[in-house]
Design an enzyme around this catalytic site. Structure first.
Site, mmCIF file in Angstrom:
data_model
loop_
_atom_site.group_PDB
_atom_site.id
_atom_site.type_symbol
_atom_site.label_atom_id
_atom_site.label_comp_id
_atom_site.label_asym_id
_atom_site.label_seq_id
_atom_site.Cartn_x
_atom_site.Cartn_y
_atom_site.Cartn_z
ATOM 1 N N GLY A 12 -4.441 -2.967 -9.340
ATOM 2 C CA GLY A 12 -5.142 -3.842 -9.317
ATOM 3 C C GLY A 12 -5.987 -3.803 -7.873
ATOM 4 N N LYS A 33 2.288 0.942 -14.961
ATOM 5 C CA LYS A 33 2.991 1.034 -16.308
ATOM 6 C C LYS A 33 1.961 1.168 -17.535
ATOM 7 C CE LYS A 33 3.569 -3.957 -16.947
ATOM 8 N NZ LYS A 33 4.761 -4.944 -17.092
ATOM 9 N N THR A 41 -6.177 -7.876 -11.995
ATOM 10 C CA THR A 41 -7.527 -7.994 -11.406
ATOM 11 C C THR A 41 -8.669 -7.675 -12.338
ATOM 12 O OG1 THR A 41 -6.598 -7.175 -9.352
ATOM 13 C CG2 THR A 41 -8.961 -6.681 -9.523
ATOM 14 N N ALA A 44 -9.898 -10.833 -14.037
ATOM 15 C CA ALA A 44 -10.430 -12.231 -13.122
ATOM 16 C C ALA A 44 -11.895 -12.402 -13.454
ATOM 17 C CB ALA A 44 -10.296 -11.529 -11.591
ATOM 18 N N GLY A 47 -14.385 -15.002 -9.462
ATOM 19 C CA GLY A 47 -14.904 -14.125 -8.399
ATOM 20 C C GLY A 47 -14.026 -14.182 -7.031
ATOM 21 N N GLU A 112 -16.087 -23.737 -7.374
ATOM 22 C CA GLU A 112 -15.099 -23.987 -8.313
ATOM 23 C C GLU A 112 -14.243 -25.121 -7.759
ATOM 24 O OE1 GLU A 112 -12.701 -20.332 -9.296
ATOM 25 O OE2 GLU A 112 -14.702 -19.045 -9.039
ATOM 26 N N HIS A 235 -3.960 -22.728 -15.402
ATOM 27 C CA HIS A 235 -5.312 -23.136 -15.342
ATOM 28 C C HIS A 235 -5.599 -23.974 -16.306
ATOM 29 C CE1 HIS A 235 -9.355 -22.216 -15.421
ATOM 30 N NE2 HIS A 235 -9.411 -21.345 -14.445
ATOM 31 N N LEU A 383 -8.087 -12.545 -5.183
ATOM 32 C CA LEU A 383 -8.789 -11.349 -4.969
ATOM 33 C C LEU A 383 -9.007 -11.156 -3.523
ATOM 34 C CD1 LEU A 383 -11.423 -11.152 -7.855
ATOM 35 C CD2 LEU A 383 -9.364 -10.091 -7.838
HETATM 36 C C1 SIN Z 1 -11.511 -18.687 -12.778
HETATM 37 O O1 SIN Z 1 -12.468 -17.881 -13.118
HETATM 38 O O2 SIN Z 1 -11.583 -19.859 -13.271
HETATM 39 C C2 SIN Z 1 -10.180 -18.238 -12.478
HETATM 40 C C3 SIN Z 1 -10.429 -18.118 -10.839
HETATM 41 C C4 SIN Z 1 -9.315 -18.032 -10.209
HETATM 42 O O3 SIN Z 1 -8.449 -18.178 -10.699
HETATM 43 O O4 SIN Z 1 -9.100 -17.809 -9.011
#
Ligand code: SIN
Length: 531
Positions: A12, A33, A41, A44, A47, A112, A235, A383
């Site tokens: 990743g 693996k 990654t 994702a 961002g 976000e 999430h 990230l």
């Molecule tokens: C998302 O795109 O909602 C995930 C972003 C994250 O988990 O940082």
């Protein structure tokens, strides 16, 4: 025995960023693996955070991260990572990563949950894929990097395990070549775990199949300290559809004004938090869990119908296309969603350079617990953490090996022996145990916990662990068995950490201790294998 200056596990953002930087100093083996592109990654969507607008500031990004982290973030770590973001972005751009820009040539910044400003750089809604592809291309073209695909890292070998006296130090790893069944010995003084998280310990997750806590379990078995595993982030908005079980509806969709609504079409988030649909994830996931339990409905909905079809198709092409493939048109239909396990905020305890409690063993990215996320990760900080920590780790390794590392005599790691082990005769036993772990974790250790549920989970996991250990000694190693072994270890660590926390904080919410302990310096949970 194959010798490398650096052995990295995982492909990743953390693993390949580290490998690229390390390749300037020596030989690098990267072990994965599956195929290189099979990483967390790559999945994702949202961002990567970086202060990139005049209205924003490092102080504001630091504050948002610390507010989300519910009292457990390490200020120095947060500051270091946030302030290193522009450099990390430049390094990505230099290898060809393209982030979306607006007509003025500036980065188009998304928003976000928990962010007070727009600061999420993205590449449409497939940012991880863009980063992953460019990192893989760069790594493949480096003469100093060899990628071992379809090789499963089994365990970290330490000098203590080899019976060598002195400070415990990494000696290498064993890895299964999945094509030949052969077990290889990699000898290195620097092992870097970049294996991602453990979403697959839960029945419902936004993670790919690979997220089985491999690095975490390996580090624990090697004797490294593990921290804060009770903080599993759910999430709030995983697509609810019987054909597509772990597809994420990015929080960036709510960042562009989408609202969470119930079946009655009414918004409900303001009942729970003044920030509404863009409150931090722990709050939104708990609110949805509560609404689902109260109404008896199986899901709630993300409603982005205030935007045109053209806008949605352009800004979120992957989400748009995937929803259409199951007959949901985001321009016309509210998108059904449920919370699902998404991110491991705890992990192998490290310092601000990724160094674990074992000399020469580093952990970077989701597998690690640096102190950035505290009790709840701020969206799109992950990230960033992976990229920044990769560079810090290589700098630290080079300074340590030049100055202070003990000089060791050359030694040999003994070859792996399978003894009397037989081939696994019935894979169904493994799959059954896997299902049982994931279901019990979902039922007893998810968004809302109680002492009784945790105790029940701990008892079941203890039995399963014994059973898996028996398989491990009696059968020849295969990847299914290795994943099961890591899964049961990781699930146990989540439960053990959760049992140690006698309060509710961030992502850990228990009906037995619903209040947050208001003490000035709340504790991190730390666990280590007792020998
Ligand atoms: C998302 O795109 O909602 C995930 C972003 C994250 O988990 O940082």
């Amino acid at each position: 025995m194959i010798e490398y200056d650096y052995v990295v596990v995982g492909t990743g953002v953390s693993g390949l960023s580290f490998a690229l930087e390390a390749s300037k100093h020596g030989s690098v083996a990267v072990i994965t693996k599956r195929a290189s592109e099979n990483s967390n990654t790559s999945w994702a969507q949202g961002g990567i955070c970086c202060v990139a607008d005049d209205n924003d500031s490092f102080e504001s990004h630091i504050k948002d991260t610390i507010d989300a982290g519910a009292g457990l973030c390490d200020y120095d770590v947060v500051k270091t990572i946030v302030e290193s973001a522009p450099d990390a972005i430049d390094k990505m751009v230099n290898i060809g990563v393209q982030f979306d820009k607006n007509s003025n040539g500036n980065y188009e910044l998304g928003k976000e949950g928990g962010h007070s400003q727009r600061r999420v750089l993205h590449s449409k809604d497939t940012t991880g894929k863009e980063i992953s592809e460019k990192l893989i291309l760069s790594a493949q073209s480096s003469k100093n990097i060899k990628i071992f695909e379809h090789h499963f890292a089994i365990d970290v070998v330490t000098t203590e395990k080899l019976g060598i006296s002195g400070t415990n130090q990494v000696a290498g790893i064993y890895a299964l070549n999945e094509s030949t069944g052969e077990i290889l010995t990699f000898r290195s003084d620097n092992v870097i775990l970049c294996t991602g998280g453990c979403g697959r310990v839960y029945l419902y997750t936004t993670n790919p199949d690979i997220a089985t806590g491999d690095g975490l379990a390996m580090a624990y078995r090697a004797g490294a300290e593990i921290s804060n595993m009770e903080f599993i982030q759910f999430h709030p908005t995983c697509l609810y559809h019987h054909e597509l079980k772990n597809f994420l509806i990015s929080e960036a969709v709510r960042g562009e004004g989408a609202k969470l609504i119930g079946k009655d079409g009414k918004e409900f988030m303001h009942k729970y938090d003044p920030r509404g649909s863009l409150a931090p994830r722990d709050i939104v996931a708990r609110a949805i869990d509560h609404e689902i339990k109260k109404t008896g409905e199986p899901c709630v909905y993300v409603d982005i119908r205030h935007k045109t079809k053209e806008y949605i198709e352009d800004r979120f092409p992957n989400i748009y296309k995937t929803c259409l493939s199951v007959n949901i048109d985001p321009a016309k239909d509210p998108i059904p969603v449920v919370p699902a396990a998404h991110y491991q905020c705890g992990g192998v305890k490290t310092d601000v350079n990724g160094k674990t409690s074992i000399n020469g063993l580093y952990a970077i990215g989701e597998v690690a617990c640096t102190g950035l996320h505290g009790a709840n990760r701020l969206a799109s900080n992950s990230l960033l953490e992976g990229a920044v920590m990769a560079f810090r780790a290589i700098q630290d390794i080079n300074s340590v090996s030049k100055n202070t590392r003990e000089k060791r005599n050359d030694f040999v790691i003994p070859d792996w022996t399978s003894g009397e082990a037989e081939d696994v005769d019935e894979l169904v036993v493994i799959y059954h145990n896997w299902d049982e772990i994931r279901r019990l974790m979902w039922d007893y250790v998810s968004i809302v916990r109680t002492n009784k549920r945790l105790k029940r989970a701990a008892t079941r996991l203890l039995n399963l662990k014994k059973e898996v250990q028996e398989f491990y000694w009696n059968f020849k190693i295969c990847s299914e068995l290795l994943e099961l072994r890591n899964l049961v270890e990781t699930a146990t660590l989540v439960v053990n950490c959760a049992q140690k926390r006698k309060e509710s904080r961030g992502l850990h919410y228990t009906l037995d201790f619903p209040e947050t302990d208001r003490c000035e310096n709340p504790n991190n949970t730390v666990i280590k294998l007792q020998k």
